[in-house]
Design an enzyme around this catalytic site. Structure first.
Site, PDB file in Angstrom:
ATOM      1  N   GLU A  47       0.878  -1.181   0.000  1.00 26.55           N
ATOM      2  CA  GLU A  47       0.000   0.000   0.000  1.00 26.55           C
ATOM      3  C   GLU A  47       0.906   1.218   0.000  1.00 26.55           C
ATOM      4  O   GLU A  47       1.509   1.545   1.014  1.00 26.55           O
ATOM      5  CB  GLU A  47      -0.879   0.001   1.262  1.00 26.55           C
ATOM      6  CG  GLU A  47      -1.782  -1.199   1.398  1.00 26.55           C
ATOM      7  CD  GLU A  47      -2.936  -1.185   0.408  1.00 26.55           C
ATOM      8  OE1 GLU A  47      -3.132  -0.159  -0.268  1.00 26.55           O
ATOM      9  OE2 GLU A  47      -3.616  -2.207   0.294  1.00 26.55           O
TER      10      GLU A  47
ATOM     11  N   CYS B  20      -2.498   9.284   2.442  1.00 27.53           N
ATOM     12  CA  CYS B  20      -2.184   8.641   1.161  1.00 27.53           C
ATOM     13  C   CYS B  20      -3.301   8.863   0.151  1.00 27.53           C
ATOM     14  O   CYS B  20      -3.041   8.970  -1.035  1.00 27.53           O
ATOM     15  CB  CYS B  20      -1.908   7.156   1.348  1.00 27.53           C
ATOM     16  SG  CYS B  20      -3.214   6.292   2.205  1.00 27.53           S
TER      17      CYS B  20
HETATM   18  P1  NDP Z   1       8.351   5.000   4.457  1.00 25.05           P
HETATM   19  O1  NDP Z   1       8.326   4.269   3.165  1.00 25.05           O
HETATM   20  O2  NDP Z   1       9.460   5.913   4.742  1.00 25.05           O
HETATM   21  O3  NDP Z   1       8.291   3.982   5.675  1.00 25.05           O
HETATM   22  C1  NDP Z   1       7.274   3.005   5.794  1.00 25.05           C
HETATM   23  C2  NDP Z   1       7.721   1.944   6.783  1.00 25.05           C
HETATM   24  O4  NDP Z   1       8.785   1.175   6.229  1.00 25.05           O
HETATM   25  C3  NDP Z   1       8.249   2.505   8.098  1.00 25.05           C
HETATM   26  O5  NDP Z   1       7.856   1.662   9.154  1.00 25.05           O
HETATM   27  C4  NDP Z   1       9.746   2.448   7.882  1.00 25.05           C
HETATM   28  O6  NDP Z   1      10.461   2.403   9.079  1.00 25.05           O
HETATM   29  C5  NDP Z   1       9.875   1.139   7.143  1.00 25.05           C
HETATM   30  N1  NDP Z   1      11.133   0.971   6.414  1.00 25.05           N
HETATM   31  C6  NDP Z   1      12.012   1.904   5.999  1.00 25.05           C
HETATM   32  N2  NDP Z   1      13.029   1.346   5.319  1.00 25.05           N
HETATM   33  C7  NDP Z   1      12.791   0.019   5.300  1.00 25.05           C
HETATM   34  C8  NDP Z   1      13.463  -1.097   4.733  1.00 25.05           C
HETATM   35  N3  NDP Z   1      14.587  -0.960   4.039  1.00 25.05           N
HETATM   36  N4  NDP Z   1      12.925  -2.320   4.894  1.00 25.05           N
HETATM   37  C9  NDP Z   1      11.761  -2.478   5.572  1.00 25.05           C
HETATM   38  N5  NDP Z   1      11.091  -1.460   6.129  1.00 25.05           N
HETATM   39  C10 NDP Z   1      11.588  -0.214   5.992  1.00 25.05           C
HETATM   40  O7  NDP Z   1       6.934   5.740   4.510  1.00 25.05           O
HETATM   41  P2  NDP Z   1       6.437   6.760   5.584  1.00 25.05           P
HETATM   42  O8  NDP Z   1       6.425   6.153   6.937  1.00 25.05           O
HETATM   43  O9  NDP Z   1       7.155   8.051   5.355  1.00 25.05           O
HETATM   44  O10 NDP Z   1       4.913   6.926   5.141  1.00 25.05           O
HETATM   45  C11 NDP Z   1       4.490   7.818   4.162  1.00 25.05           C
HETATM   46  C12 NDP Z   1       4.171   7.072   2.884  1.00 25.05           C
HETATM   47  O11 NDP Z   1       3.191   6.078   3.140  1.00 25.05           O
HETATM   48  C13 NDP Z   1       3.547   7.970   1.843  1.00 25.05           C
HETATM   49  O12 NDP Z   1       4.087   7.690   0.580  1.00 25.05           O
HETATM   50  C14 NDP Z   1       2.073   7.579   1.886  1.00 25.05           C
HETATM   51  O13 NDP Z   1       1.379   7.859   0.715  1.00 25.05           O
HETATM   52  C15 NDP Z   1       2.168   6.131   2.175  1.00 25.05           C
HETATM   53  N6  NDP Z   1       0.918   5.630   2.720  1.00 25.05           N
HETATM   54  C16 NDP Z   1       0.170   4.765   1.986  1.00 25.05           C
HETATM   55  C17 NDP Z   1      -1.034   4.313   2.466  1.00 25.05           C
HETATM   56  C18 NDP Z   1      -1.835   3.334   1.706  1.00 25.05           C
HETATM   57  O14 NDP Z   1      -2.637   2.652   2.321  1.00 25.05           O
HETATM   58  N7  NDP Z   1      -1.687   3.192   0.405  1.00 25.05           N
HETATM   59  C19 NDP Z   1      -1.547   4.757   3.755  1.00 25.05           C
HETATM   60  C20 NDP Z   1      -0.670   5.636   4.451  1.00 25.05           C
HETATM   61  C21 NDP Z   1       0.525   6.059   3.939  1.00 25.05           C
HETATM   62  P3  NDP Z   1      11.123   3.730   9.674  1.00 25.05           P
HETATM   63  O15 NDP Z   1      10.003   4.726   9.841  1.00 25.05           O
HETATM   64  O16 NDP Z   1      11.635   3.235  10.969  1.00 25.05           O
HETATM   65  O17 NDP Z   1      12.155   4.174   8.696  1.00 25.05           O
END
Ligand code: NDP
Length: 493
Positions: A239, A273
């Protein structure tokens, strides 16, 4: 880093005040492995409970969440900066989904007979959906309860254990969600939270005991998570981000459309999102719509109606998009000066070229671009010309025309005469196409996402004179088969 235990830690910080909200361990790959092993064992117990046992416990969990609605909302406010009322709303929506998933799992996933076909009349055919085992959930920070629970509730209801890695910005909320579950289901680690930075999420995705990853976050991180999952052929539901458009047709209620566009774009500081980022308005109502929009927007204040930008890095992206948009387009409300870290005041820019970053890339801030179009067809073409395809909205008084436009809008969900309303309907699936990801959470599809179909055929008696799957098959058996097939399928329409 705490010197006593050698356990590395990190802090979660209130983005509005800079105050430390909590300190959490950085779970490394070994700690993740231990959690997943515990989950694998708990998953077997959880599966054996059956639908009724899981439903009762999930409804208990729901009651605990409702009891804690205010304290959980305060924690969400502290970690994200958003107004407490918005956090309450998010938890209420979560409760509705948890309730639906718990109550509908058996109906959607339970064993059912299917018609075996004329050639299989001697068989009973059964279809059921079995749990996968342990689901790893990786979540973002923008709706730290609602978004991950969209995967967690459905994965649990489908009979799986869950190991959840919340965003490093909202670890306290993630830990609390698992603690509250343990109140309803004590002594069994069916739902655990591991905390840490990106590497903790990476360790979860790469863990061989994980049967599926439910990832919510940016498209760029989704690619990295998929690459980690590839090592074990671990399936993934992704997502990701969006660039949702709102179309205002010539017969729309412009006041309602403006009100919805503003809320869809600015609420949660645009960190949604399925937030509205682009608006396409048909020429006939453009001026009226802009009057309504700008008048309403001037009354909306950062820090009062919505909180700060939670992720400090995101401010740079928002600033770049706004600077470029006001250079190439015309700022109607706000402008470059609206970006005052950690807050961003509402920005509305019109006539921004379609190749500008503010139109093409996810802004994730309280910023909208508005464009005048000749008709709804042009609006649809421009709305669909995006790498993303998540949600969207259409405003029109003609229900048939609006339905047609909604169907043709590229993306998983479209709201008519409202914005984002699909997320509040638990029976509807949620997910995107293209750069917005694949797979679905919510609804029956969301339950099936966390289960594997199991097909079982039971032969009740041998088909007389049709011994086809045996080395003792005779020519006469084949003759009868060909006659039967000719009778059943040999005629043209
Ligand atoms: P990120 O992609 O930065 O992070 C998402 C999650 O992935 C966090 O828990 C992050 O941890 C983790 N993560 C980071 N690097 C890795 C890795 N290499 N391997 C595994 N996990 C990893 O997104 P954001 O948290 O900034 O969220 C915003 C984004 O989410 C926007 O693009 C938004 O549109 C999308 N979104 C989509 C939704 C949907 O349902 N389609 C709903 C809500 C948001 P850490 O934070 O510790 O780095």
């Amino acid at each position: 880093m705490t010197a006593m235990t050698g356990q590395r830690t990190f802090d979660s910080v209130n983005p509005a005040t800079g105050a430390t909200v909590g300190t959490h361990p950085i779970h490394d790959a070994r700690a993740v492995r231990a959690a997943v092993e515990d989950a694998n064992e708990a998953a077997r117990w959880w599966e054996r409970l059956g639908y009724a046992g899981r439903r009762a416990r999930l409804l208990d969990y729901k009651a605990v969440l409702v009891r804690e609605i205010r304290s959980l909302a305060r924690l969400v406010r502290e970690e994200t900066g958003k107004p407490e009322g918005d956090a309450v709303l998010e938890i209420v929506l979560t409760v509705a989904h948890l309730d639906w998933a718990a109550r509908n799992a058996r109906r959607v996933l339970g064993p059912r007979r299917v018609f075996p076909g004329v050639l299989g009349l001697n068989l009973t055919a059964t279809l059921e959906y079995q749990p996968l085992g342990t689901v790893g959930v990786i979540g973002p920070w923008n709706y730290p309860v609602f978004t991950p629970m969209g995967s967690i509730a459905y994965a649990l209801a489908a009979g799986n254990a869950v190991v959840f890695k919340p965003s490093e910005l909202t670890p306290g909320v993630g830990v609390r969600l698992a603690e509250l579950f343990a109140e309803a289901v004590p002594g069994r680690p069916v739902f655990q939270t591991v905390t840490g930075l990106g590497e903790t999420g990476a360790a979860l995705a790469a863990d061989p005991g994980i049967d599926k990853i439910a990832f919510t976050g940016s498209t760029a991180t989704a690619r990295r998570v998929m690459a980690a999952c590839a090592a074990n052929l671990t399936p993934i539901v992704a997502e990701c981000g969006g660039k949702d458009a709102l179309i205002v047709d010539h017969d729309a209620d412009v006041a309602a459309a403006a009100d919805a566009a503003l809320w869809g774009a600015m609420s949660n500081a645009g960190q949604t999102c399925v937030g509205v980022e682009r608006v396409y308005v048909v020429d006939a109502v453009y001026d009226a719509f802009m009057r309504e929009l700008t008048e309403r927007a001037r009354a909306v204040k950062a820090g009062e109606h919505y909180g700060p930008i939670t992720l400090p890095e995101q401010v740079k992206i928002i600033r770049r998009h706004v600077d470029e948009a006001v250079r190439s387009g015309r700022a109607v409300v706000g402008g470059s000066g609206s970006v005052r870290e950690p807050y961003v005041e509402p920005v509305i820019v019109e006539d921004v070229p379609e190749d500008s970053p503010a139109v093409r890339e996810e802004t994730f801030g309280p910023v909208i671009t508005v464009r005048r179009v000749a008709d709804a067809e042009e609006a649809l073409t421009l709305a669909n010309a995006s790498a993303y395809g998540l949600g969207g909205a259409v405003f029109s008084r003609d229900a048939r025309r609006a339905m047609e436009l909604a169907r043709r809008m590229r993306g998983g969900m479209t709201a008519i005469n409202s914005v984002i309303s699909f997320v509040g309907v638990p029976a509807l699936p949620f997910g995107g196409v293209g750069d917005s990801g694949f797979g679905r959470i919510h609804g029956a599809d969301g339950l099936r996402e966390f289960a594997r179909p199991k097909a079982i055929t039971r032969q009740r008696f041998p088909l007389p004179g049709m011994n086809l799957t045996s080395f003792r098959r005779r020519e006469a058996d084949l003759d009868r088969l060909v006659r039967l097939v000719t009778f059943l399928h040999g005629r043209r329409r």
